[in-house]
Write a protein that holds these residues in place. Structure first.
Motif, PDB file in Angstrom:
ATOM      1  N   THR A 254     -28.908 -52.740  30.925  1.00 52.54           N
ATOM      2  CA  THR A 254     -29.041 -51.390  31.491  1.00 52.54           C
ATOM      3  C   THR A 254     -28.522 -50.359  30.490  1.00 52.54           C
ATOM      4  O   THR A 254     -29.112 -49.285  30.309  1.00 52.54           O
ATOM      5  CB  THR A 254     -28.208 -51.288  32.795  1.00 52.54           C
ATOM      6  OG1 THR A 254     -28.400 -52.471  33.543  1.00 52.54           O
ATOM      7  CG2 THR A 254     -28.556 -50.080  33.619  1.00 52.54           C
ATOM      8  N   ARG A 255     -27.433 -50.704  29.854  1.00 56.23           N
ATOM      9  CA  ARG A 255     -26.823 -49.775  28.908  1.00 56.23           C
ATOM     10  C   ARG A 255     -27.776 -49.482  27.748  1.00 56.23           C
ATOM     11  O   ARG A 255     -27.966 -48.315  27.366  1.00 56.23           O
ATOM     12  CB  ARG A 255     -25.538 -50.420  28.391  1.00 56.23           C
ATOM     13  CG  ARG A 255     -24.697 -49.475  27.607  1.00 56.23           C
ATOM     14  CD  ARG A 255     -23.320 -50.052  27.542  1.00 56.23           C
ATOM     15  NE  ARG A 255     -22.700 -49.681  26.303  1.00 56.23           N
ATOM     16  CZ  ARG A 255     -21.467 -50.023  26.000  1.00 56.23           C
ATOM     17  NH1 ARG A 255     -20.768 -50.765  26.831  1.00 56.23           N
ATOM     18  NH2 ARG A 255     -20.945 -49.640  24.879  1.00 56.23           N
ATOM     19  N   SER A 256     -28.375 -50.559  27.257  1.00 60.92           N
ATOM     20  CA  SER A 256     -29.279 -50.377  26.132  1.00 60.92           C
ATOM     21  C   SER A 256     -30.486 -49.524  26.551  1.00 60.92           C
ATOM     22  O   SER A 256     -30.919 -48.630  25.804  1.00 60.92           O
ATOM     23  CB  SER A 256     -29.683 -51.756  25.628  1.00 60.92           C
ATOM     24  OG  SER A 256     -30.914 -51.718  25.028  1.00 60.92           O
ATOM     25  N   VAL A 260     -31.587 -45.787  24.991  1.00 60.07           N
ATOM     26  CA  VAL A 260     -32.922 -45.455  24.455  1.00 60.07           C
ATOM     27  C   VAL A 260     -33.421 -44.150  25.104  1.00 60.07           C
ATOM     28  O   VAL A 260     -33.926 -43.246  24.425  1.00 60.07           O
ATOM     29  CB  VAL A 260     -33.911 -46.616  24.711  1.00 60.07           C
ATOM     30  CG1 VAL A 260     -35.340 -46.215  24.348  1.00 60.07           C
ATOM     31  CG2 VAL A 260     -33.478 -47.834  23.910  1.00 60.07           C
ATOM     32  N   GLU A 261     -33.223 -44.053  26.439  1.00 64.86           N
ATOM     33  CA  GLU A 261     -33.681 -42.849  27.141  1.00 64.86           C
ATOM     34  C   GLU A 261     -32.991 -41.594  26.594  1.00 64.86           C
ATOM     35  O   GLU A 261     -33.618 -40.574  26.366  1.00 64.86           O
ATOM     36  CB  GLU A 261     -33.376 -42.974  28.638  1.00 64.86           C
ATOM     37  CG  GLU A 261     -34.325 -43.922  29.356  1.00 64.86           C
ATOM     38  CD  GLU A 261     -33.811 -44.287  30.759  1.00 64.86           C
ATOM     39  OE1 GLU A 261     -34.301 -45.282  31.305  1.00 64.86           O
ATOM     40  OE2 GLU A 261     -32.936 -43.577  31.274  1.00 64.86           O
ATOM     41  N   TRP A 262     -31.661 -41.708  26.370  1.00 65.83           N
ATOM     42  CA  TRP A 262     -30.925 -40.548  25.864  1.00 65.83           C
ATOM     43  C   TRP A 262     -31.317 -40.225  24.423  1.00 65.83           C
ATOM     44  O   TRP A 262     -31.367 -39.054  24.030  1.00 65.83           O
ATOM     45  CB  TRP A 262     -29.413 -40.763  25.958  1.00 65.83           C
ATOM     46  CG  TRP A 262     -28.899 -40.515  27.358  1.00 65.83           C
ATOM     47  CD1 TRP A 262     -28.407 -41.425  28.222  1.00 65.83           C
ATOM     48  CD2 TRP A 262     -28.867 -39.252  28.025  1.00 65.83           C
ATOM     49  NE1 TRP A 262     -28.060 -40.835  29.407  1.00 65.83           N
ATOM     50  CE2 TRP A 262     -28.330 -39.489  29.310  1.00 65.83           C
ATOM     51  CE3 TRP A 262     -29.247 -37.939  27.685  1.00 65.83           C
ATOM     52  CZ2 TRP A 262     -28.152 -38.464  30.245  1.00 65.83           C
ATOM     53  CZ3 TRP A 262     -29.051 -36.941  28.615  1.00 65.83           C
ATOM     54  CH2 TRP A 262     -28.508 -37.198  29.886  1.00 65.83           C
ATOM     55  N   GLU A 263     -31.609 -41.245  23.670  1.00 63.28           N
ATOM     56  CA  GLU A 263     -32.041 -41.008  22.290  1.00 63.28           C
ATOM     57  C   GLU A 263     -33.302 -40.167  22.285  1.00 63.28           C
ATOM     58  O   GLU A 263     -33.418 -39.214  21.523  1.00 63.28           O
ATOM     59  CB  GLU A 263     -32.345 -42.370  21.647  1.00 63.28           C
ATOM     60  CG  GLU A 263     -31.535 -42.625  20.398  1.00 63.28           C
ATOM     61  CD  GLU A 263     -31.857 -43.982  19.807  1.00 63.28           C
ATOM     62  OE1 GLU A 263     -31.180 -44.953  20.226  1.00 63.28           O
ATOM     63  OE2 GLU A 263     -32.777 -44.049  18.990  1.00 63.28           O
ATOM     64  N   GLU A 264     -34.226 -40.540  23.203  1.00 64.61           N
ATOM     65  CA  GLU A 264     -35.503 -39.801  23.286  1.00 64.61           C
ATOM     66  C   GLU A 264     -35.225 -38.348  23.672  1.00 64.61           C
ATOM     67  O   GLU A 264     -35.775 -37.417  23.106  1.00 64.61           O
ATOM     68  CB  GLU A 264     -36.417 -40.454  24.329  1.00 64.61           C
ATOM     69  CG  GLU A 264     -37.048 -41.735  23.805  1.00 64.61           C
ATOM     70  CD  GLU A 264     -37.674 -42.574  24.934  1.00 64.61           C
ATOM     71  OE1 GLU A 264     -38.089 -43.696  24.650  1.00 64.61           O
ATOM     72  OE2 GLU A 264     -37.722 -42.081  26.096  1.00 64.61           O
ATOM     73  N   ALA A 277     -25.166 -39.762  19.319  1.00 59.74           N
ATOM     74  CA  ALA A 277     -24.586 -39.280  20.580  1.00 59.74           C
ATOM     75  C   ALA A 277     -25.120 -40.046  21.788  1.00 59.74           C
ATOM     76  O   ALA A 277     -24.510 -39.994  22.869  1.00 59.74           O
ATOM     77  CB  ALA A 277     -24.872 -37.797  20.754  1.00 59.74           C
ATOM     78  N   ALA A 278     -26.240 -40.783  21.617  1.00 57.24           N
ATOM     79  CA  ALA A 278     -26.874 -41.443  22.776  1.00 57.24           C
ATOM     80  C   ALA A 278     -25.920 -42.406  23.514  1.00 57.24           C
ATOM     81  O   ALA A 278     -25.842 -42.351  24.752  1.00 57.24           O
ATOM     82  CB  ALA A 278     -28.150 -42.168  22.330  1.00 57.24           C
ATOM     83  N   PRO A 279     -25.163 -43.281  22.819  1.00 54.13           N
ATOM     84  CA  PRO A 279     -24.281 -44.198  23.551  1.00 54.13           C
ATOM     85  C   PRO A 279     -23.243 -43.451  24.385  1.00 54.13           C
ATOM     86  O   PRO A 279     -22.906 -43.880  25.483  1.00 54.13           O
ATOM     87  CB  PRO A 279     -23.605 -45.008  22.441  1.00 54.13           C
ATOM     88  CG  PRO A 279     -24.502 -44.894  21.269  1.00 54.13           C
ATOM     89  CD  PRO A 279     -25.139 -43.548  21.366  1.00 54.13           C
ATOM     90  N   THR A 280     -22.763 -42.312  23.885  1.00 56.23           N
ATOM     91  CA  THR A 280     -21.773 -41.537  24.649  1.00 56.23           C
ATOM     92  C   THR A 280     -22.424 -41.006  25.922  1.00 56.23           C
ATOM     93  O   THR A 280     -21.871 -41.142  27.030  1.00 56.23           O
ATOM     94  CB  THR A 280     -21.253 -40.355  23.792  1.00 56.23           C
ATOM     95  OG1 THR A 280     -20.687 -40.881  22.614  1.00 56.23           O
ATOM     96  CG2 THR A 280     -20.221 -39.551  24.546  1.00 56.23           C
ATOM     97  N   SER A 287     -27.265 -37.174  34.792  1.00 58.67           N
ATOM     98  CA  SER A 287     -28.709 -37.385  34.764  1.00 58.67           C
ATOM     99  C   SER A 287     -29.265 -36.431  33.702  1.00 58.67           C
ATOM    100  O   SER A 287     -28.569 -35.489  33.301  1.00 58.67           O
ATOM    101  CB  SER A 287     -29.312 -37.065  36.135  1.00 58.67           C
ATOM    102  OG  SER A 287     -29.269 -35.676  36.350  1.00 58.67           O
ATOM    103  N   ARG A 288     -30.483 -36.682  33.265  1.00 58.79           N
ATOM    104  CA  ARG A 288     -31.008 -35.809  32.212  1.00 58.79           C
ATOM    105  C   ARG A 288     -31.167 -34.364  32.709  1.00 58.79           C
ATOM    106  O   ARG A 288     -30.901 -33.423  32.008  1.00 58.79           O
ATOM    107  CB  ARG A 288     -32.345 -36.346  31.694  1.00 58.79           C
ATOM    108  CG  ARG A 288     -32.109 -37.109  30.393  1.00 58.79           C
ATOM    109  CD  ARG A 288     -33.178 -38.072  30.080  1.00 58.79           C
ATOM    110  NE  ARG A 288     -33.295 -39.076  31.164  1.00 58.79           N
ATOM    111  CZ  ARG A 288     -34.330 -39.840  31.324  1.00 58.79           C
ATOM    112  NH1 ARG A 288     -35.368 -39.737  30.532  1.00 58.79           N
ATOM    113  NH2 ARG A 288     -34.358 -40.728  32.301  1.00 58.79           N
ATOM    114  N   ASP A 289     -31.563 -34.227  33.988  1.00 58.05           N
ATOM    115  CA  ASP A 289     -31.719 -32.876  34.539  1.00 58.05           C
ATOM    116  C   ASP A 289     -30.388 -32.138  34.553  1.00 58.05           C
ATOM    117  O   ASP A 289     -30.300 -30.972  34.195  1.00 58.05           O
ATOM    118  CB  ASP A 289     -32.268 -32.947  35.971  1.00 58.05           C
ATOM    119  CG  ASP A 289     -33.744 -33.348  35.955  1.00 58.05           C
ATOM    120  OD1 ASP A 289     -34.331 -33.310  34.843  1.00 58.05           O
ATOM    121  OD2 ASP A 289     -34.274 -33.725  37.024  1.00 58.05           O
ATOM    122  N   GLU A 290     -29.346 -32.877  34.984  1.00 62.00           N
ATOM    123  CA  GLU A 290     -28.004 -32.263  35.035  1.00 62.00           C
ATOM    124  C   GLU A 290     -27.595 -31.757  33.654  1.00 62.00           C
ATOM    125  O   GLU A 290     -27.159 -30.611  33.517  1.00 62.00           O
ATOM    126  CB  GLU A 290     -26.969 -33.303  35.468  1.00 62.00           C
ATOM    127  CG  GLU A 290     -26.716 -33.401  36.949  1.00 62.00           C
ATOM    128  CD  GLU A 290     -25.705 -34.516  37.248  1.00 62.00           C
ATOM    129  OE1 GLU A 290     -24.740 -34.254  37.938  1.00 62.00           O
ATOM    130  OE2 GLU A 290     -25.901 -35.657  36.751  1.00 62.00           O
TER     131      GLU A 290
END
Ligand SMILES: Nc1ncnc2c1ncn2[C@@H]1O[C@H](COP(=O)(O)OP(=O)(O)OP(=O)(O)O)[C@@H](O)[C@H]1O
Ligand SMILES: [Mg+2]
Length: 499
Positions: A254-256, A260-264, A277-280, A287-290
């Motif tokens: 799940t973490r990985s 990936v989603e945050w990297e995008e 910064a993605a792992p942080t 959430s991305r919206d937040e």
């Protein structure tokens, strides 16, 4: 100076008496316990020779000293069983020799028989008060000499035996302690080493991270952020701190995926090196919206620095937390070790058995992990018991250690406690292969082991048996079949005597 108290005539007369008495005394050969190594101290050669002759005839080995100083030198050079000590001597007199011997722990226990003239009886009495064993009056009576010497020798031999026994007892206890300590030290060293190494690594990493943080912070201050933007940074910082303090467990997959989603998302915001910064962000729980709403007022160059700052800040909080955990773990082990060994505490006191069992588990943790499950089933109303807590912990260590070994590091251990009338019962049970009936009678014997050389001394159960049965007047029983081995330890609330 006894020339005036023992005349040549009386010596001759004594010799005559002595010959008759010698025959009586020597009619049976002296027993070994009646023979000794005797030091005769007298400045008057005639007296000395007489005594030496008498003593040799009675089977003793004899040495002689002509004054107090020589006597003390001889006493310090070789062991004597009894000293026959004249009082009146030039230089260091008998009284001084007596005082000196009583002051010296190596000489204190050698019996001293005072040789006194008739007019020295009072002085002899003072000597006995000071610690002399007995006195002998001149002219010497061989029968008295024999009787008094035999009594003193007997007492000396008993005292020597007692001393030897005590020394052996101390050595045995020391060996027992060392045996258990040896068993623990490897595990404890490992247990301490892990958090210590983690804290050390963390501190080194913290140093470089903080230097980086200072540099990012300078860049951040040059961005001239508005008050609203500063408030957003505070909110992000707060989230980073909270999440470092209470990290939520996310499985690796799940973490990985989240990373990936945050990297995008970061790439979409035109942030270079988005994987930094993605792992942080994956761990902060937004959430991305937040996050998009929070960061809406930042330009892409500002956002780049803010993301760097957030990642660095989170790393610093994480490292601080890690160092805190490591050092807290070290403190916990040290506390458990102190409590386990009852360091700086009375050896015998009211003992909480549950604390002892738990401290033992903490200390044995590295041996228990990862394969051994420990189930604790403790009686809620178990009373404290009057016991040698540190020694009981050695027993729990030996029993648990044996269970771990028997199960090959994989299985279950049950620790149970209960009250049974005036007794408390502690059970250590494992689901290992069991102890074959044929060897059950031997396992408490000293040096009995089925383990390969170097892996077991065979003393664990013997030491445990001594501690429970002899020291605490308790019992230790074994019930074993394949798949279930249970040691039941019964301890009285108060051991009846203090051995
Ligand atoms: N829980 C157990 N399951 C199976 N066998 C056991 C168990 N406890 C003890 N034993 C047997 O009893 C023997 C004696 O145990 P003891 O603890 O006295 O010595 P050891 O474990 O061999 O060596 P050490 O001195 O290191 O403890 C062991 O070698 C083992 O064969
Ligand atoms: Mg053992």
């Amino acid at each position: 100076m006894n020339q005036d108290t023992v005349s040549q005539d009386s010596v001759n007369q004594d010799s005559a008496d002595q010959d008759t008495a010698e025959q009586t005394i020597c009619s049976r050969p002296p027993l070994d316990s009646e023979r000794g190594h005797i030091l005769v101290v007298d400045d008057y050669p005639m007296n000395r020779l007489k005594l030496v002759r008498l003593l040799q005839q009675q089977g003793h080995s004899v040495a002689q000293a002509g004054d107090g100083e020589q006597a003390l030198t001889m006493l310090r050079a070789e062991p004597f069983d009894v000293v026959l000590l004249d009082l009146l001597m030039p230089g260091v007199d008998g009284m001084q020799v007596l005082h000196e011997m009583k002051r010296d722990s190596a000489l204190r226990d050698i019996p001293i028989i005072i040789i006194s003239a008739v007019d020295e009886i009072e002085k002899a009495a003072v000597c006995i008060e000071t610690g002399a064993e007995d006195y002998l009056q001149k002219p010497f009576n061989p029968v008295f000499l024999h009787a008094r010497l035999s009594a003193s020798l007997q007492r000396k031999k008993l005292r020597d035996l007692e001393k030897m026994y005590l020394q052996q007892e101390v050595m045995m206890r020391q060996n027992e302690k060392l045996a258990t300590l040896g068993k623990l030290s490897a595990g404890v060293a490992h247990e301490l080493n892990n958090p210590a190494a983690a804290a050390q690594r963390g501190a080194a990493h913290l140093m470089t991270s903080f230097a980086r943080f200072q540099e990012i912070h300078l860049r951040l201050s040059e961005l001239r952020l508005t008050q609203e933007q500063a408030a957003v940074l505070l909110e992000l910082d707060h989230r980073a701190l909270e999440s470092a303090k209470k990290p939520t467990y996310i499985d690796a997959l799940t973490r990985s995926d989240r990373e990936v989603e945050w990297e995008e998302w970061l790439a979409d915001q035109a942030i270079p090196d988005p994987w930094l910064a993605a792992p942080t962000l994956a761990l902060l729980g937004y959430s991305r919206d937040e996050l998009a709403a929070l960061l809406a007022g930042f330009t892409p160059p500002q956002l780049t620095t803010v993301m760097e700052w957030l990642e660095c800040s989170y790393t610093i909080y994480g490292l601080t937390e890690e160092i805190g955990h490591g050092t807290a773990r070290i403190s916990e082990i040290v506390r458990a070790l102190k409590a386990y060994s009852y360091l700086d505490q009375a050896p015998r006191q009211m003992v909480n058995l549950h604390e002892g069992l738990d401290n033992t588990l903490i200390i044995l943790r590295s041996k228990l992990q990862p394969g051994v499950m420990v189930q604790r089933d403790y009686a809620v109303d178990l009373p404290l018991i009057d016991a040698y807590g540190n020694e009981l912990n050695q027993v729990w260590t030996n029993l648990i250690d044996n269970s771990i070994d028997a199960m090959g590091g994989k299985g279950e251990i049950h620790l149970r406690t209960r009250r049974e009338g005036e007794w408390v019962v502690v059970e250590v049970e494992d689901n290992g292969p069991g102890i074959p009936a044929a060897i059950q009678a031997n396992i408490f014997d000293p040096f009995y082991t089925t383990k390969p050389p170097g892996q077991g001394t065979g003393m664990g159960l013997n030491i445990s048996h001594n501690i429970i049965v002899q020291r605490h007047k308790g019992r230790i029983d074994l019930h074993s079949k394949p798949g279930q081995t249970r040691f039941e330890v019964r301890l009285p609330f108060h051991p009846p005597t203090t051995p």
